[in-house]
Design an enzyme around this catalytic site. Structure first.
Site, mmCIF file in Angstrom:
data_model
loop_
_atom_site.group_PDB
_atom_site.id
_atom_site.type_symbol
_atom_site.label_atom_id
_atom_site.label_comp_id
_atom_site.label_asym_id
_atom_site.label_seq_id
_atom_site.Cartn_x
_atom_site.Cartn_y
_atom_site.Cartn_z
ATOM 1 N N LYS A 1 19.709 -9.461 -84.186
ATOM 2 C CA LYS A 1 20.812 -10.170 -83.512
ATOM 3 C C LYS A 1 20.546 -11.679 -83.474
ATOM 4 O O LYS A 1 21.419 -12.467 -83.812
ATOM 5 C CB LYS A 1 20.997 -9.644 -82.075
ATOM 6 C CG LYS A 1 21.260 -8.144 -81.998
ATOM 7 C CD LYS A 1 21.488 -7.674 -80.572
ATOM 8 C CE LYS A 1 20.275 -7.763 -79.665
ATOM 9 N NZ LYS A 1 19.152 -6.871 -80.039
ATOM 10 N N ARG B 1 12.041 -0.262 -74.214
ATOM 11 C CA ARG B 1 13.283 -1.005 -74.520
ATOM 12 C C ARG B 1 14.216 -0.129 -75.363
ATOM 13 O O ARG B 1 15.436 -0.146 -75.185
ATOM 14 C CB ARG B 1 12.957 -2.296 -75.280
ATOM 15 C CG ARG B 1 12.347 -3.369 -74.381
ATOM 16 C CD ARG B 1 11.573 -4.405 -75.170
ATOM 17 N NE ARG B 1 12.391 -5.216 -76.047
ATOM 18 C CZ ARG B 1 11.878 -6.011 -76.992
ATOM 19 N NH1 ARG B 1 10.566 -6.090 -77.164
ATOM 20 N NH2 ARG B 1 12.673 -6.715 -77.762
ATOM 21 N N ARG C 1 6.736 -9.385 -85.262
ATOM 22 C CA ARG C 1 7.099 -10.600 -84.525
ATOM 23 C C ARG C 1 6.093 -10.876 -83.400
ATOM 24 O O ARG C 1 5.845 -12.028 -83.054
ATOM 25 C CB ARG C 1 8.517 -10.448 -83.948
ATOM 26 C CG ARG C 1 9.043 -11.750 -83.368
ATOM 27 C CD ARG C 1 10.436 -11.608 -82.812
ATOM 28 N NE ARG C 1 10.459 -10.759 -81.624
ATOM 29 C CZ ARG C 1 11.567 -10.382 -81.006
ATOM 30 N NH1 ARG C 1 12.745 -10.768 -81.472
ATOM 31 N NH2 ARG C 1 11.516 -9.635 -79.928
ATOM 32 N N ARG D 1 6.318 -13.322 -76.836
ATOM 33 C CA ARG D 1 7.170 -12.582 -75.901
ATOM 34 C C ARG D 1 6.379 -11.447 -75.265
ATOM 35 O O ARG D 1 5.817 -10.607 -75.964
ATOM 36 C CB ARG D 1 8.415 -12.044 -76.628
ATOM 37 C CG ARG D 1 9.546 -13.052 -76.651
ATOM 38 C CD ARG D 1 10.762 -12.565 -77.382
ATOM 39 N NE ARG D 1 11.359 -11.346 -76.835
ATOM 40 C CZ ARG D 1 12.547 -10.893 -77.162
ATOM 41 N NH1 ARG D 1 13.296 -11.574 -78.027
ATOM 42 N NH2 ARG D 1 13.007 -9.783 -76.643
ATOM 43 N N ARG E 1 25.700 -5.233 -72.612
ATOM 44 C CA ARG E 1 24.628 -4.288 -72.862
ATOM 45 C C ARG E 1 24.745 -3.017 -72.031
ATOM 46 O O ARG E 1 23.897 -2.141 -72.112
ATOM 47 C CB ARG E 1 23.344 -5.002 -72.473
ATOM 48 C CG ARG E 1 22.200 -4.779 -73.395
ATOM 49 C CD ARG E 1 21.143 -5.748 -72.903
ATOM 50 N NE ARG E 1 19.915 -5.543 -73.558
ATOM 51 C CZ ARG E 1 19.399 -6.388 -74.439
ATOM 52 N NH1 ARG E 1 20.039 -7.464 -74.793
ATOM 53 N NH2 ARG E 1 18.228 -6.132 -74.957
HETATM 54 P P1 AP5 Z 1 15.547 -10.665 -84.152
HETATM 55 O O1 AP5 Z 1 16.617 -11.388 -84.871
HETATM 56 O O2 AP5 Z 1 14.714 -11.414 -83.199
HETATM 57 O O3 AP5 Z 1 16.133 -9.329 -83.475
HETATM 58 P P2 AP5 Z 1 16.922 -9.143 -82.117
HETATM 59 O O4 AP5 Z 1 17.925 -8.080 -82.340
HETATM 60 O O5 AP5 Z 1 17.379 -10.456 -81.596
HETATM 61 O O6 AP5 Z 1 15.726 -8.555 -81.232
HETATM 62 P P3 AP5 Z 1 15.340 -8.856 -79.727
HETATM 63 O O7 AP5 Z 1 13.941 -8.371 -79.543
HETATM 64 O O8 AP5 Z 1 15.610 -10.271 -79.348
HETATM 65 O O9 AP5 Z 1 16.355 -7.906 -79.020
HETATM 66 P P4 AP5 Z 1 16.431 -7.464 -77.561
HETATM 67 O O10 AP5 Z 1 17.813 -6.979 -77.466
HETATM 68 O O11 AP5 Z 1 15.358 -6.517 -77.168
HETATM 69 O O12 AP5 Z 1 16.078 -8.804 -76.749
HETATM 70 P P5 AP5 Z 1 16.914 -9.762 -75.801
HETATM 71 O O13 AP5 Z 1 16.294 -11.087 -75.886
HETATM 72 O O14 AP5 Z 1 18.362 -9.632 -75.998
HETATM 73 O O15 AP5 Z 1 14.623 -9.980 -85.275
HETATM 74 C C1 AP5 Z 1 13.462 -9.272 -84.899
HETATM 75 C C2 AP5 Z 1 12.344 -9.586 -85.902
HETATM 76 O O16 AP5 Z 1 12.731 -9.080 -87.176
HETATM 77 C C3 AP5 Z 1 12.093 -11.093 -86.106
HETATM 78 O O17 AP5 Z 1 10.751 -11.304 -86.295
HETATM 79 C C4 AP5 Z 1 12.893 -11.417 -87.375
HETATM 80 O O18 AP5 Z 1 12.353 -12.480 -88.076
HETATM 81 C C5 AP5 Z 1 12.777 -10.109 -88.151
HETATM 82 N N1 AP5 Z 1 13.957 -9.847 -88.993
HETATM 83 C C6 AP5 Z 1 15.239 -10.137 -88.702
HETATM 84 N N2 AP5 Z 1 16.046 -9.758 -89.713
HETATM 85 C C7 AP5 Z 1 15.242 -9.176 -90.651
HETATM 86 C C8 AP5 Z 1 15.477 -8.598 -91.923
HETATM 87 N N3 AP5 Z 1 16.703 -8.494 -92.427
HETATM 88 N N4 AP5 Z 1 14.425 -8.095 -92.591
HETATM 89 C C9 AP5 Z 1 13.161 -8.162 -92.090
HETATM 90 N N5 AP5 Z 1 12.864 -8.745 -90.890
HETATM 91 C C10 AP5 Z 1 13.890 -9.241 -90.183
HETATM 92 O O19 AP5 Z 1 16.597 -9.106 -74.359
HETATM 93 C C11 AP5 Z 1 15.296 -9.125 -73.823
HETATM 94 C C12 AP5 Z 1 15.312 -8.508 -72.439
HETATM 95 O O20 AP5 Z 1 16.104 -9.312 -71.554
HETATM 96 C C13 AP5 Z 1 15.928 -7.094 -72.334
HETATM 97 O O21 AP5 Z 1 14.999 -6.074 -72.611
HETATM 98 C C14 AP5 Z 1 16.392 -7.082 -70.875
HETATM 99 O O22 AP5 Z 1 15.326 -6.848 -69.987
HETATM 100 C C15 AP5 Z 1 16.866 -8.516 -70.661
HETATM 101 N N6 AP5 Z 1 18.293 -8.672 -71.001
HETATM 102 C C16 AP5 Z 1 18.813 -9.430 -72.009
HETATM 103 N N7 AP5 Z 1 20.149 -9.348 -72.037
HETATM 104 C C17 AP5 Z 1 20.500 -8.516 -71.024
HETATM 105 C C18 AP5 Z 1 21.740 -8.004 -70.572
HETATM 106 N N8 AP5 Z 1 22.903 -8.344 -71.157
HETATM 107 N N9 AP5 Z 1 21.719 -7.136 -69.524
HETATM 108 C C19 AP5 Z 1 20.569 -6.788 -68.916
HETATM 109 N N10 AP5 Z 1 19.351 -7.225 -69.301
HETATM 110 C C20 AP5 Z 1 19.318 -8.094 -70.364
HETATM 111 MG MG MG Z 2 17.021 -11.597 -79.882
#
Ligand code: AP5
Ligand code: MG
Length: 190
Positions: free
Chosen positions: A14, A145, A128, A134, A89
């Site tokens: 994402k 997660r 990552r 993180r 979410r």
């Molecule tokens: P990346 O692009 O970072 O993936 P992502 O989907 O953004 O993964 P996240 O870990 O950020 O998702 P998340 O939903 O757990 O975290 P968030 O910050 O929203 O890619 C991942 C890796 O893969 C990178 O190293 C990248 O380089 C690599 N990659 C990408 N594309 C690739 C490809 N095509 N091929 C190979 N490698 C590739 O949330 C974190 C926490 O915050 C949650 O757990 C929760 O506690 C809280 N939170 C956030 N939003 C909410 C909400 N709306 N409601 C409640 N709690 C929330």
């Molecule tokens: Mg992310």
């Protein structure tokens, strides 16, 4: 005004695809995960509370998240639109977003779901973890997660299927290939 959500499991890409999309479409970027991590860095009350939840692999409360979103949407209504990353979410967040958008006379254009098998997500996140700093990028928290995603977040896809704005995009391949699929899925929106 465009409203696009990038949806998918932790590690689905994402954040990676959001960077490309905001560059192309000049949208206001709203990543709830980034906002919470910034609060943690600043050591605010919200940050201290969120830190515990994030490290437990759980979701932060809907109330807190919805307040954050409403404030940012209201403050940026003069822009080209919004890209939501990691929001909505839960079904409650999706319902709240609908009402925020409606109040402001705008609507969701595309809810894009990046389809990536869990084992690939885990592999990407562990990779990552070597550099991300993180605290939720470790094997134990990643598992939690993914469980939280399956239980509380995956049902949001059905909400948008009914809404008619759901688009599934294959999220495995090179970053460029996936971006091209996303742009194609937006068919004339951008
Ligand atoms: P990346 O692009 O970072 O993936 P992502 O989907 O953004 O993964 P996240 O870990 O950020 O998702 P998340 O939903 O757990 O975290 P968030 O910050 O929203 O890619 C991942 C890796 O893969 C990178 O190293 C990248 O380089 C690599 N990659 C990408 N594309 C690739 C490809 N095509 N091929 C190979 N490698 C590739 O949330 C974190 C926490 O915050 C949650 O757990 C929760 O506690 C809280 N939170 C956030 N939003 C909410 C909400 N709306 N409601 C409640 N709690 C929330
Ligand atoms: Mg992310």
């Amino acid at each position: 005004m465009l409203n696009i959500a990038l949806f998918g499991a932790p590690g689905a890409g994402k954040g990676t695809q959001s960077s490309r999309l905001i560059e192309k479409c000049k949208l206001t970027y709203i990543s709830t995960g980034e906002i919470l991590r910034e609060e943690i860095r600043k050591g605010t009350e919200l940050g201290l509370e969120a830190k515990k939840t994030i490290e437990a692999g759980k979701l932060v409360s809907d109330d807190i998240i919805v307040k954050i979103i409403e404030k940012i949407v209201k403050a940026n209504l003069d822009g080209k639109g919004f890209l939501y990353d990691g929001f909505p979410r839960t079904v409650a967040q999706a319902e709240a977003l609908e009402s925020i958008l409606e109040k402001n006379g705008i609507k969701m254009n595309a809810f894009i779901c990046l389809d990536v098998p869990f084992d690939i997500c885990v592999e990407r996140l562990l990779n990552r973890a070597k550099t991300s700093g993180r605290s939720d990028d470790n094997e134990e928290t990643i598992k939690k997660r993914l469980v939280e995603y399956e239980n509380k977040t995956a049902p949001v896809a059905d909400f948008y299927r009914k809404h008619g704005t759901f688009v599934a995009v294959e999220g495995v391949g090179t970053e460029e290939e996936i971006f091209e699929r996303i742009i194609n899925s937006l068919k004339g929106c951008v």
